[in-house]
Each structure stands twice: as structure tokens, then as C-alpha cells.
Design an enzyme around this catalytic site. Structure first.
Site, PDB file in Angstrom:
ATOM      1  N   GLU A 104     -18.593   7.689  19.919  1.00  2.27           N
ATOM      2  CA  GLU A 104     -18.694   6.781  18.781  1.00  2.27           C
ATOM      3  C   GLU A 104     -20.031   7.066  18.120  1.00  2.27           C
ATOM      4  O   GLU A 104     -21.021   7.414  18.796  1.00  2.27           O
ATOM      5  CB  GLU A 104     -18.600   5.325  19.218  1.00  2.27           C
ATOM      6  CG  GLU A 104     -17.276   4.939  19.859  1.00  2.27           C
ATOM      7  CD  GLU A 104     -16.072   5.099  18.949  1.00  2.27           C
ATOM      8  OE1 GLU A 104     -16.256   5.049  17.708  1.00  2.27           O
ATOM      9  OE2 GLU A 104     -14.960   5.294  19.468  1.00  2.27           O
TER      10      GLU A 104
ATOM     11  N   ASP B 226     -18.920   0.609   7.604  1.00  3.91           N
ATOM     12  CA  ASP B 226     -17.554   1.072   7.916  1.00  3.91           C
ATOM     13  C   ASP B 226     -17.449   1.478   9.373  1.00  3.91           C
ATOM     14  O   ASP B 226     -16.455   1.181  10.037  1.00  3.91           O
ATOM     15  CB  ASP B 226     -17.171   2.253   7.016  1.00  3.91           C
ATOM     16  CG  ASP B 226     -16.949   1.834   5.570  1.00  3.91           C
ATOM     17  OD1 ASP B 226     -16.795   0.618   5.328  1.00  3.91           O
ATOM     18  OD2 ASP B 226     -16.937   2.715   4.688  1.00  3.91           O
TER      19      ASP B 226
ATOM     20  N   HIS C 268     -12.293   0.706  18.599  1.00  6.05           N
ATOM     21  CA  HIS C 268     -12.549   2.018  19.196  1.00  6.05           C
ATOM     22  C   HIS C 268     -13.663   1.896  20.231  1.00  6.05           C
ATOM     23  O   HIS C 268     -14.653   1.203  20.022  1.00  6.05           O
ATOM     24  CB  HIS C 268     -12.982   3.017  18.121  1.00  6.05           C
ATOM     25  CG  HIS C 268     -11.866   3.439  17.221  1.00  6.05           C
ATOM     26  ND1 HIS C 268     -11.432   4.741  17.149  1.00  6.05           N
ATOM     27  CD2 HIS C 268     -11.088   2.739  16.366  1.00  6.05           C
ATOM     28  CE1 HIS C 268     -10.432   4.828  16.270  1.00  6.05           C
ATOM     29  NE2 HIS C 268     -10.219   3.611  15.783  1.00  6.05           N
TER      30      HIS C 268
ATOM     31  N   ASP D  19     -10.950   5.312  24.644  1.00 11.26           N
ATOM     32  CA  ASP D  19     -10.249   6.340  23.865  1.00 11.26           C
ATOM     33  C   ASP D  19     -10.083   7.623  24.665  1.00 11.26           C
ATOM     34  O   ASP D  19      -9.070   8.317  24.538  1.00 11.26           O
ATOM     35  CB  ASP D  19     -10.996   6.621  22.560  1.00 11.26           C
ATOM     36  CG  ASP D  19     -10.810   5.511  21.542  1.00 11.26           C
ATOM     37  OD1 ASP D  19     -10.107   4.534  21.853  1.00 11.26           O
ATOM     38  OD2 ASP D  19     -11.376   5.607  20.438  1.00 11.26           O
TER      39      ASP D  19
END
Length: 237
Positions: free
Chosen positions: A9, A52, A152, A157
Site C-alpha cells: 500500500e 484518494d 485494501h 490482499d
């Protein structure tokens, strides 16, 4: 074969524009089975996430403030991945960020430490052209449960991607015999003496021969007289 499923991430989308890694998650596959061995680390990226990106991963600057910097975990991370095949969804993105972090430390790129990188996004596009091939879409298509994923997260993930990868490549095992764990013993198949075995010869009956000749006539008609079986007609019993 040892494989590492990897996900990151980040604070944004541009490694070259100054965005940084804030989480790394890796899980280990050995002979295509999850071992339970993993590497997971939150990282202080020394900057805020773009709005975002924050909406995607939900990992705040405040949460990361007391976490180690990449320089402090780099050697442990590289040791975990050493000589393994690395599997990533959209590999160019994660590898680009990892290489930029390694470059800041004066270290060579990721490929110098691992045996290779596999991009599951490229695999999925080849298998399912024209379809959505995000991790969520592949989980749904390949019946991988993702109900626990509301945001996420690198480790979650990576775990989902491991299951997706196994399903994407399941066809590679179609001709292999699963003998289980490495310490499973397989009994030797006894040798059989077939030297005295005579195969019976079954001749075609009259009805079968007639049906065969009728079929050849139909093939002659549809192919304009080019039926290859006619070259062997004298061998028909």
C-alpha cells in the site's frame, strides 16, 4: 519451488513523484501450498497519503507516525524474499515503488535479490481478454471468498492473491499426481511380464463394413472425391 506473494500500500500512485510505501505484506507458498509463513510491516512513509489513496487503504498518518521507516526494515524484507519467485498483481506498480525505496538506500533493484517476478494481472488478461481483471473481479470469478475485505490491506490482499494465483494456474497440475507432502512415500508399481499376452483381433462384421463404406461415400460427396481413407480402402477388412 518457493514463491512469495507480495502486495504493497502506498501514499499515492507515483513512485517517481515522491509517493512512498506505507505497508508491505507477503505470504509464502511452498510447492503451491500456503505455509503460514509471512512478512508484514507498516512503514512510516515520512509524508501524508493523498486523499484518494487514503480512501482506498484507510491507513492514516497518525497511525504510521511511530512505525519504522523503510530503511529500518529493508534488510529483513529482502531476506524474506531472497531467491524466491515473487508474484504480484500489477507487478510494475509495486516493483516500481520497491525499486525506488531501494534506490534511496543505495541498494540494487528487487530483481537482484529474487529469482524472478510473475505478474498475475498479465496472466489474467491473457486468460480473460476483455474482462475486468482486478483482484476483486478475479476473486469473484474464481470463487475466492473476499467478504472480509472492506478496505485494501497489503497482507490481506497478498493472502487473497495467493488463492487467486493457485486457481489461475491450477491447469498446470492437471497431468501431475498429487503425492501430498514431501515425506509421503509412494509404493513402487510392480513390473508386469506381458511377453506371453496376446491381444485378440476383432474383425469388423458385415454390417459394420457396409456402414463404413457408406460413410466413405458421404465423405467423398462432401469433399469432392478427396477422402484420404480411399488411399487405404484396400486395407479395409
Amino acid at each position: 519451488m518457493r514463491q512469495i506473494i507480495l502486495d504493497t500500500e502506498t501514499t499515492g500512485l507515483s513512485a517517481t513523484g515522491g509517493d512512498r510505501i506505507l505497508e508491505i505484506g507477503c505470504v509464502e507458498l511452498l510447492h503451491r501450498k500456503l505455509t503460514g509463513n509471512h512478512f508484514h510491516q507498516y512503514i512510516n512513509p515520512e509524508r501524508d497519503s493523498h486523499e484518494d489513496a487514503l480512501r482506498v487503504h484507510g491507513i492514516t498518518t497518525e497511525f504510521l507516525r511511530d512505525k519504522p521507516k523503510f530503511a529500518e526494515i529493508a534488510d529483513e524484507f529482502l531476506a524474506f524474499c531472497a531467491d524466491a519467485e515473487i508474484i504480484i498483481h500489477n507487478a510494475a506498480f509495486d516493483v516500481g515503488f520497491l525499486n525506488k525505496e531501494l534506490e534511496r538506500l543505495g541498494k540494487p533493484p528487487l530483481k537482484s535479490f529474487v529469482s524472478g517476478v510473475v505478474d498475475t494481472l498479465a496472466m489474467a488478461k491473457e486468460l480473460y481478454p476483455g474482462k475486468r481483471n482486478s483482484l476483486d473481479a478475479l476473486c469473484d470469478r474464481l470463487e475466492v471468498d473476499r467478504t472480509v475485505r472492506d478496505k485494501h490491506g497489503a497482507l490481506l490482499d497478498a493472502e487473497l492473491l495467493a488463492k487467486v494465483y493457485i486457481n489461475l494456474t491450477r491447469g498446470q497440475d492437471a497431468l501431475l499426481i498429487d503425492v501430498g507432502d514431501e515425506d509421503t512415500s509412494v509404493a513402487a508399481v510392480p513390473q508386469m511380464d506381458l511377453s506371453g499376452f496376446v491381444l485378440p483381433v476383432l474383425l469388423a462384421g458385415e454390417d459394420e463394413t457396409t456402414a463404413h463404406l457408406d460413410l466413405l461415400k458421404q465423405l467423398d460427396k462432401s469433399s469432392g472425391g478427396k477422402t484420404v481413407w480411399r488411399n487405404h480402402e484396400n486395407n479395409v477388412v
